[in-house]
Design a protein around this motif. Structure first.
Motif, PDB file in Angstrom:
ATOM      1  N   SER A 195     -26.861  -2.909 -14.789  1.00  0.00           N
ATOM      2  CA  SER A 195     -25.543  -3.477 -14.488  1.00  0.00           C
ATOM      3  C   SER A 195     -24.474  -2.406 -14.622  1.00  0.00           C
ATOM      4  CB  SER A 195     -25.211  -4.622 -15.452  1.00  0.00           C
ATOM      5  OG  SER A 195     -26.110  -5.677 -15.321  1.00  0.00           O
ATOM      6  N   GLU A 234     -19.901  -2.258 -14.551  1.00  0.00           N
ATOM      7  CA  GLU A 234     -18.608  -2.890 -14.334  1.00  0.00           C
ATOM      8  C   GLU A 234     -17.792  -2.011 -13.397  1.00  0.00           C
ATOM      9  OE1 GLU A 234     -16.621  -4.038 -17.950  1.00  0.00           O
ATOM     10  OE2 GLU A 234     -18.433  -5.010 -18.729  1.00  0.00           O
ATOM     11  N   ASP A 281     -14.049  -1.594 -11.227  1.00  0.00           N
ATOM     12  CA  ASP A 281     -12.638  -1.968 -11.245  1.00  0.00           C
ATOM     13  C   ASP A 281     -12.114  -2.327  -9.861  1.00  0.00           C
ATOM     14  OD1 ASP A 281     -12.361  -1.659 -14.017  1.00  0.00           O
ATOM     15  OD2 ASP A 281     -12.024   0.484 -13.807  1.00  0.00           O
ATOM     16  N   GLU A 293     -20.465 -10.709 -10.268  1.00  0.00           N
ATOM     17  CA  GLU A 293     -19.822 -11.661 -11.177  1.00  0.00           C
ATOM     18  C   GLU A 293     -18.397 -11.205 -11.456  1.00  0.00           C
ATOM     19  OE1 GLU A 293     -20.240 -13.054 -15.812  1.00  0.00           O
ATOM     20  OE2 GLU A 293     -22.014 -12.293 -14.788  1.00  0.00           O
ATOM     21  N   PRO A 294     -17.415 -12.069 -11.190  1.00  0.00           N
ATOM     22  CA  PRO A 294     -16.031 -11.670 -11.472  1.00  0.00           C
ATOM     23  C   PRO A 294     -15.792 -11.577 -12.977  1.00  0.00           C
ATOM     24  CG  PRO A 294     -16.107 -13.961 -10.725  1.00  0.00           C
ATOM     25  CD  PRO A 294     -17.500 -13.417 -10.629  1.00  0.00           C
ATOM     26  N   LEU A 295     -15.087 -10.525 -13.371  1.00  0.00           N
ATOM     27  CA  LEU A 295     -14.677 -10.336 -14.768  1.00  0.00           C
ATOM     28  C   LEU A 295     -13.158 -10.306 -14.810  1.00  0.00           C
ATOM     29  CD1 LEU A 295     -17.166  -7.501 -15.824  1.00  0.00           C
ATOM     30  CD2 LEU A 295     -17.385  -9.959 -16.256  1.00  0.00           C
ATOM     31  N   GLY A 296     -12.551 -11.292 -14.219  1.00  0.00           N
ATOM     32  CA  GLY A 296     -11.107 -11.315 -14.059  1.00  0.00           C
ATOM     33  C   GLY A 296     -10.769 -11.058 -12.602  1.00  0.00           C
ATOM     34  N   ARG A 352     -11.864  -7.039 -11.545  1.00  0.00           N
ATOM     35  CA  ARG A 352     -13.020  -6.389 -12.172  1.00  0.00           C
ATOM     36  C   ARG A 352     -14.271  -7.190 -11.837  1.00  0.00           C
ATOM     37  NH1 ARG A 352     -13.529  -2.211 -15.337  1.00  0.00           N
ATOM     38  NH2 ARG A 352     -14.997  -2.154 -17.049  1.00  0.00           N
ATOM     39  N   THR A 353     -15.370  -6.477 -11.597  1.00  0.00           N
ATOM     40  CA  THR A 353     -16.627  -7.095 -11.188  1.00  0.00           C
ATOM     41  C   THR A 353     -17.784  -6.529 -12.001  1.00  0.00           C
ATOM     42  OG1 THR A 353     -15.812  -7.358  -8.928  1.00  0.00           O
ATOM     43  CG2 THR A 353     -18.209  -7.459  -9.236  1.00  0.00           C
ATOM     44  N   LEU A 354     -18.693  -7.410 -12.407  1.00  0.00           N
ATOM     45  CA  LEU A 354     -19.967  -6.983 -12.976  1.00  0.00           C
ATOM     46  C   LEU A 354     -20.996  -7.054 -11.864  1.00  0.00           C
ATOM     47  CD1 LEU A 354     -21.699  -6.176 -15.437  1.00  0.00           C
ATOM     48  CD2 LEU A 354     -22.155  -8.639 -15.749  1.00  0.00           C
ATOM     49  N   THR A 362     -24.891  -6.480 -10.960  1.00  0.00           N
ATOM     50  CA  THR A 362     -26.192  -6.403 -11.615  1.00  0.00           C
ATOM     51  C   THR A 362     -27.276  -6.272 -10.553  1.00  0.00           C
ATOM     52  OG1 THR A 362     -25.409  -7.775 -13.434  1.00  0.00           O
ATOM     53  CG2 THR A 362     -27.797  -7.576 -13.169  1.00  0.00           C
TER      54      THR A 362
END
Length: 149
Positions: free
Chosen positions: A7, A9, A11, A88-91, A94-96, A98
């Protein structure tokens, strides 16, 4: 079969990361061993790579594609592999990302490289390169937003 899970992260918004990942023919820009990807149609890709000094070719079929969530594939000919990329959105910005891959090392060199963790290291470098590519690009180079089930 060998497998790996990695994975990173990134920006950028999830839609931007996903849209860029759908631009398969751009993969040689950030994947070290990939020489060429040809998109044959909406579900089929032809890959050409140089792995451990050996040329390898294979074709994949996208088995599932859900915008901003996942892209899954399997080989239909050549070097055996299958996997899924998840977004996967992290806000908002930002994206995770995987990646889960199963693959069959073919040659003795590939088997030794796999035992030494070289495949995992290459995927990690490719993800770092993708992160740098999309963050520095300032946006995606294209998008494909349809679904495949």
């Amino acid at each position: 079969m060998a497998s790996l899970h990695q994975s990173i992260e990134i920006d950028v918004p999830v839609q931007t990361a996903y849209n860029q990942w759908t631009q398969f023919e751009d993969f040689p820009s950030f994947m070290e061993n990939i020489e060429e990807v040809q998109q044959l149609d909406d579900q089929h890709l032809h890959w050409r790579a140089s792995i451990g000094g050996a040329e390898r070719e294979w074709e994949t079929e996208i088995t599932e594609q859900i915008p901003d969530q996942r892209i899954a594939w399997r080989t239909v000919s050549g070097a055996e592999n299958r996997g899924v990329v998840k977004f996967e959105p992290l806000g908002a910005d930002r994206t995770l990302l995987t990646v889960d891959v199963e693959y069959q090392p073919g040659t003795v060199t590939e088997k030794i490289g796999d035992m030494l963790g070289m495949v995992s290291a290459n995927i990690g470098e490719d993800l770092e390169n993708f992160k740098e590519f999309i963050e520095n690009q300032g946006g995606e180079t294209g998008a494909w937003r349809s679904e495949i089930h």
